[in-house]
Design an enzyme around this catalytic site. Structure first.
Site, PDB file in Angstrom:
ATOM      1  N   TYR A   1       0.823  -1.212   0.000  1.00 29.52           N
ATOM      2  CA  TYR A   1       0.000   0.000   0.000  1.00 29.52           C
ATOM      3  C   TYR A   1       0.861   1.269   0.000  1.00 29.52           C
ATOM      4  O   TYR A   1       0.344   2.358  -0.237  1.00 29.52           O
ATOM      5  CB  TYR A   1      -0.958   0.021   1.205  1.00 29.52           C
TER       6      TYR A   1
ATOM      7  N   HIS B   1       1.006 -11.741   2.087  1.00 27.55           N
ATOM      8  CA  HIS B   1      -0.134 -11.098   1.423  1.00 27.55           C
ATOM      9  C   HIS B   1      -0.862 -12.036   0.445  1.00 27.55           C
ATOM     10  O   HIS B   1      -2.088 -12.075   0.415  1.00 27.55           O
ATOM     11  CB  HIS B   1       0.370  -9.843   0.698  1.00 27.55           C
TER      12      HIS B   1
ATOM     13  N   LEU C   1     -17.509  -5.225   2.569  1.00 27.70           N
ATOM     14  CA  LEU C   1     -18.754  -4.670   2.009  1.00 27.70           C
ATOM     15  C   LEU C   1     -18.808  -4.844   0.491  1.00 27.70           C
ATOM     16  O   LEU C   1     -19.670  -4.257  -0.164  1.00 27.70           O
ATOM     17  CB  LEU C   1     -18.881  -3.181   2.356  1.00 27.70           C
TER      18      LEU C   1
ATOM     19  N   ILE D   1     -12.942  -6.338   7.574  1.00 30.90           N
ATOM     20  CA  ILE D   1     -12.128  -5.131   7.387  1.00 30.90           C
ATOM     21  C   ILE D   1     -12.840  -4.298   6.335  1.00 30.90           C
ATOM     22  O   ILE D   1     -13.145  -4.777   5.243  1.00 30.90           O
ATOM     23  CB  ILE D   1     -10.714  -5.464   6.885  1.00 30.90           C
TER      24      ILE D   1
ATOM     25  N   LYS E   1     -13.576  -0.053   4.734  1.00 31.80           N
ATOM     26  CA  LYS E   1     -12.898   1.223   4.492  1.00 31.80           C
ATOM     27  C   LYS E   1     -13.922   2.228   4.006  1.00 31.80           C
ATOM     28  O   LYS E   1     -14.807   1.873   3.217  1.00 31.80           O
ATOM     29  CB  LYS E   1     -11.827   1.027   3.410  1.00 31.80           C
ATOM     30  N   SER E   2     -13.829   3.434   4.471  1.00 29.93           N
ATOM     31  CA  SER E   2     -14.650   4.505   3.911  1.00 29.93           C
ATOM     32  C   SER E   2     -13.939   5.829   4.115  1.00 29.93           C
ATOM     33  O   SER E   2     -13.289   6.039   5.134  1.00 29.93           O
ATOM     34  CB  SER E   2     -16.028   4.559   4.579  1.00 29.93           C
TER      35      SER E   2
ATOM     36  N   ARG F   1     -19.935   7.025   7.705  1.00 28.85           N
ATOM     37  CA  ARG F   1     -19.932   5.589   7.395  1.00 28.85           C
ATOM     38  C   ARG F   1     -19.009   4.835   8.343  1.00 28.85           C
ATOM     39  O   ARG F   1     -19.291   3.691   8.725  1.00 28.85           O
ATOM     40  CB  ARG F   1     -19.517   5.367   5.941  1.00 28.85           C
TER      41      ARG F   1
HETATM   42  N1  NDP Z   1      -5.369  -8.962   1.968  1.00 26.90           N
HETATM   43  C1  NDP Z   1      -5.728  -8.527   0.779  1.00 26.90           C
HETATM   44  O1  NDP Z   1      -5.348  -9.086  -0.257  1.00 26.90           O
HETATM   45  C2  NDP Z   1      -6.618  -7.354   0.662  1.00 26.90           C
HETATM   46  C3  NDP Z   1      -6.850  -6.578   1.764  1.00 26.90           C
HETATM   47  N2  NDP Z   1      -7.652  -5.482   1.693  1.00 26.90           N
HETATM   48  C4  NDP Z   1      -7.842  -4.691   2.917  1.00 26.90           C
HETATM   49  O2  NDP Z   1      -9.217  -4.596   3.200  1.00 26.90           O
HETATM   50  C5  NDP Z   1      -9.562  -3.214   3.281  1.00 26.90           C
HETATM   51  C6  NDP Z   1     -10.993  -3.039   2.911  1.00 26.90           C
HETATM   52  O3  NDP Z   1     -11.201  -3.440   1.564  1.00 26.90           O
HETATM   53  P1  NDP Z   1     -12.162  -2.610   0.661  1.00 26.90           P
HETATM   54  O4  NDP Z   1     -12.371  -3.335  -0.603  1.00 26.90           O
HETATM   55  O5  NDP Z   1     -11.684  -1.207   0.611  1.00 26.90           O
HETATM   56  O6  NDP Z   1     -13.489  -2.684   1.615  1.00 26.90           O
HETATM   57  P2  NDP Z   1     -14.996  -2.339   1.425  1.00 26.90           P
HETATM   58  O7  NDP Z   1     -15.727  -3.531   0.909  1.00 26.90           O
HETATM   59  O8  NDP Z   1     -15.437  -1.727   2.716  1.00 26.90           O
HETATM   60  O9  NDP Z   1     -15.064  -1.267   0.267  1.00 26.90           O
HETATM   61  C7  NDP Z   1     -14.740   0.091   0.480  1.00 26.90           C
HETATM   62  C8  NDP Z   1     -15.523   0.858  -0.535  1.00 26.90           C
HETATM   63  O10 NDP Z   1     -16.913   0.729  -0.208  1.00 26.90           O
HETATM   64  C9  NDP Z   1     -17.490   1.987  -0.055  1.00 26.90           C
HETATM   65  N3  NDP Z   1     -18.340   1.971   1.133  1.00 26.90           N
HETATM   66  C10 NDP Z   1     -17.969   1.947   2.412  1.00 26.90           C
HETATM   67  N4  NDP Z   1     -19.026   2.009   3.229  1.00 26.90           N
HETATM   68  C11 NDP Z   1     -20.099   2.071   2.423  1.00 26.90           C
HETATM   69  C12 NDP Z   1     -21.478   2.175   2.653  1.00 26.90           C
HETATM   70  N5  NDP Z   1     -21.950   2.253   3.887  1.00 26.90           N
HETATM   71  N6  NDP Z   1     -22.308   2.227   1.593  1.00 26.90           N
HETATM   72  C13 NDP Z   1     -21.807   2.164   0.327  1.00 26.90           C
HETATM   73  N7  NDP Z   1     -20.503   2.092   0.035  1.00 26.90           N
HETATM   74  C14 NDP Z   1     -19.659   2.036   1.072  1.00 26.90           C
HETATM   75  C15 NDP Z   1     -16.364   2.977   0.158  1.00 26.90           C
HETATM   76  O11 NDP Z   1     -16.699   4.197  -0.440  1.00 26.90           O
HETATM   77  P3  NDP Z   1     -16.652   5.592   0.390  1.00 26.90           P
HETATM   78  O12 NDP Z   1     -15.199   5.830   0.710  1.00 26.90           O
HETATM   79  O13 NDP Z   1     -17.227   6.572  -0.569  1.00 26.90           O
HETATM   80  O14 NDP Z   1     -17.484   5.427   1.613  1.00 26.90           O
HETATM   81  C16 NDP Z   1     -15.184   2.321  -0.527  1.00 26.90           C
HETATM   82  O15 NDP Z   1     -15.112   2.745  -1.865  1.00 26.90           O
HETATM   83  C17 NDP Z   1      -8.539  -2.514   2.383  1.00 26.90           C
HETATM   84  O16 NDP Z   1      -8.452  -1.144   2.618  1.00 26.90           O
HETATM   85  C18 NDP Z   1      -7.306  -3.275   2.769  1.00 26.90           C
HETATM   86  O17 NDP Z   1      -6.822  -2.794   4.016  1.00 26.90           O
HETATM   87  C19 NDP Z   1      -8.294  -5.162   0.517  1.00 26.90           C
HETATM   88  C20 NDP Z   1      -8.075  -5.896  -0.625  1.00 26.90           C
HETATM   89  C21 NDP Z   1      -7.209  -7.051  -0.647  1.00 26.90           C
HETATM   90  O1  LIG Z   2      -5.307  -4.376  -1.880  1.00 29.12           O
HETATM   91  C1  LIG Z   2      -4.737  -5.438  -1.607  1.00 29.12           C
HETATM   92  O2  LIG Z   2      -4.457  -5.767  -0.452  1.00 29.12           O
HETATM   93  C2  LIG Z   2      -4.360  -6.387  -2.667  1.00 29.12           C
HETATM   94  O3  LIG Z   2      -3.774  -7.370  -2.405  1.00 29.12           O
HETATM   95  C3  LIG Z   2      -4.637  -6.127  -4.089  1.00 29.12           C
HETATM   96  O4  LIG Z   2      -5.742  -5.380  -4.334  1.00 29.12           O
HETATM   97  C4  LIG Z   2      -3.374  -5.563  -4.701  1.00 29.12           C
HETATM   98  O5  LIG Z   2      -2.981  -4.415  -3.976  1.00 29.12           O
HETATM   99  C5  LIG Z   2      -3.429  -5.265  -6.146  1.00 29.12           C
HETATM  100  O6  LIG Z   2      -2.768  -4.385  -6.552  1.00 29.12           O
HETATM  101  C6  LIG Z   2      -4.274  -6.075  -7.030  1.00 29.12           C
HETATM  102  O7  LIG Z   2      -4.133  -5.659  -8.350  1.00 29.12           O
END
Ligand code: NDP
Ligand SMILES: O=C(O)C(=O)[C@@H](O)[C@H](O)C(=O)CO
Length: 271
Positions: free
Chosen positions: A42, A100, A182, A220, A222-223, A228
């Site tokens: 990240y 990862h 989410l 986990i 994120k917003s 939210r």
């Molecule tokens: N281990 C791995 O390989 C991975 C780990 N991760 C981790 O998991 C974390 C979370 O993943 P991520 O996909 O971001 O999680 P989410 O499924 O929570 O998606 C976040 C997105 O959803 C939107 N969102 C959040 N709350 C709401 C709501 N109440 N209503 C509608 N939309 C909403 C957000 O928009 P807005 O900001 O506008 O609210 C944001 O764009 C990452 O940040 C990372 O730390 C993620 C991917 C891969």
């Molecule tokens: O976000 C994460 O944690 C991931 O593992 C993936 O989304 C990665 O960062 C990626 O770049 C996938 O294309």
């Protein structure tokens, strides 16, 4: 922090940097989040560490997870990159360190796991686990080292229930963590979810988080929006009935929004 005290909802930091990262983490701590998920990939470990320090919270009250990226698999490479993560974070300890992705094509994940075991033995990290590992990958770790990871952080949401993997985790004492808890907002308009939201007087996102918690998964999310973030923490107080949990379970269609762990090979440098 002891593993038994680990917070139940995590705050993700993927793609957050600079002022935006600081703002989201400050709002998250204010809302009550005490678990921050970052990764070498990240490119924001320094900002995460700075936000933890700036929060004024006792270090032992905040759980910090980071992860080694695909380009640093292998025993020595993991040890070296862990050192870089620690310097970037600027914290005395990391609570949880994860591999990862397995990147099975490189066939180095078991060797990488040995490096994590060494880091834990030496007391440099409190807890160790993996992310995006499938059942055969987990079996291989155990076959080679006799130790299962404490955690497997995988994509999971109502459209991807991860039923066989969760059953394997339960059988072997592995905690399931859900990234994209989410599904990035996809499916929050599903009538099953909006219907339950209406029944319990919660938002669809809160219903999905409460569903994760009810099935023993740690989500986990994120917003960028403080309201939210606050709503997410409030989901800790929601209780779904068995029938409501089963109705959401039935939405499972095995649909990934992110990469497939069996083929994910992205080897772009993390630093
Ligand atoms: N281990 C791995 O390989 C991975 C780990 N991760 C981790 O998991 C974390 C979370 O993943 P991520 O996909 O971001 O999680 P989410 O499924 O929570 O998606 C976040 C997105 O959803 C939107 N969102 C959040 N709350 C709401 C709501 N109440 N209503 C509608 N939309 C909403 C957000 O928009 P807005 O900001 O506008 O609210 C944001 O764009 C990452 O940040 C990372 O730390 C993620 C991917 C891969
Ligand atoms: O976000 C994460 O944690 C991931 O593992 C993936 O989304 C990665 O960062 C990626 O770049 C996938 O294309």
């Amino acid at each position: 922090m002891r593993f038994s005290e680990m917070p139940r909802i995590g705050l993700g930091t993927s793609q957050l940097h600079g002022d935006e990262l600081a703002r989201v983490l400050a709002a998250g701590f204010e809302a009550g989040y005490r678990w921050v998920d970052t990764a070498a990939r990240y490119g924001n470990e320094a900002g995460v560490g700075a936000a933890v320090r700036a929060s004024g919270l006792p270090r032992e009250d905040v759980w910090v997870t980071t992860k080694v990226w695909n380009d640093h698999h292998g025993y020595e490479a993991v040890l070296a990159d862990f050192g870089t993560s620690m310097r970037e974070l600027g914290l005395e300890r990391v609570d949880l360190y994860l591999i990862h992705w397995p990147v099975a094509s490189r066939d180095l994940y078991a060797e990488s796991w040995r490096a994590l075991l060494r880091l834990r033995e030496e007391g440099l990290v409190d807890h160790i686990g993996v992310s995006n590992f499938q059942i055969p990958h987990l079996e291989r770790l155990f076959a080679e080292t006799g130790v299962y990871p404490l955690v497997n952080q995988v994509e999971a949401h109502p459209f991807l229930g991860q039923v066989p993997l969760r059953a394997f985790h339960a059988a072997h004492g592995i905690q399931t963590q859900a990234w994209s808890a989410l599904n990035k907002g996809r499916g929050l308009d599903d009538p099953v979810i909006t219907g339950i939201a209406g029944e319990i007087g919660a938002s669809p996102a809160q219903v999905v988080l409460a569903w994760h918690l009810a099935r023993g998964t740690r989500p986990i999310t994120k917003s960028g929006k403080p309201e939210r973030l606050a709503a997410g923490i409030a989901a800790l107080d929601l209780r779904l009935s068995d029938a409501q949990v089963a109705a959401i379970d039935a939405l499972d269609r095995g649909e990934r929004g992110g990469p497939d762990p069996d083929t994910m090979e992205l080897m772009e440098a993390s630093r």
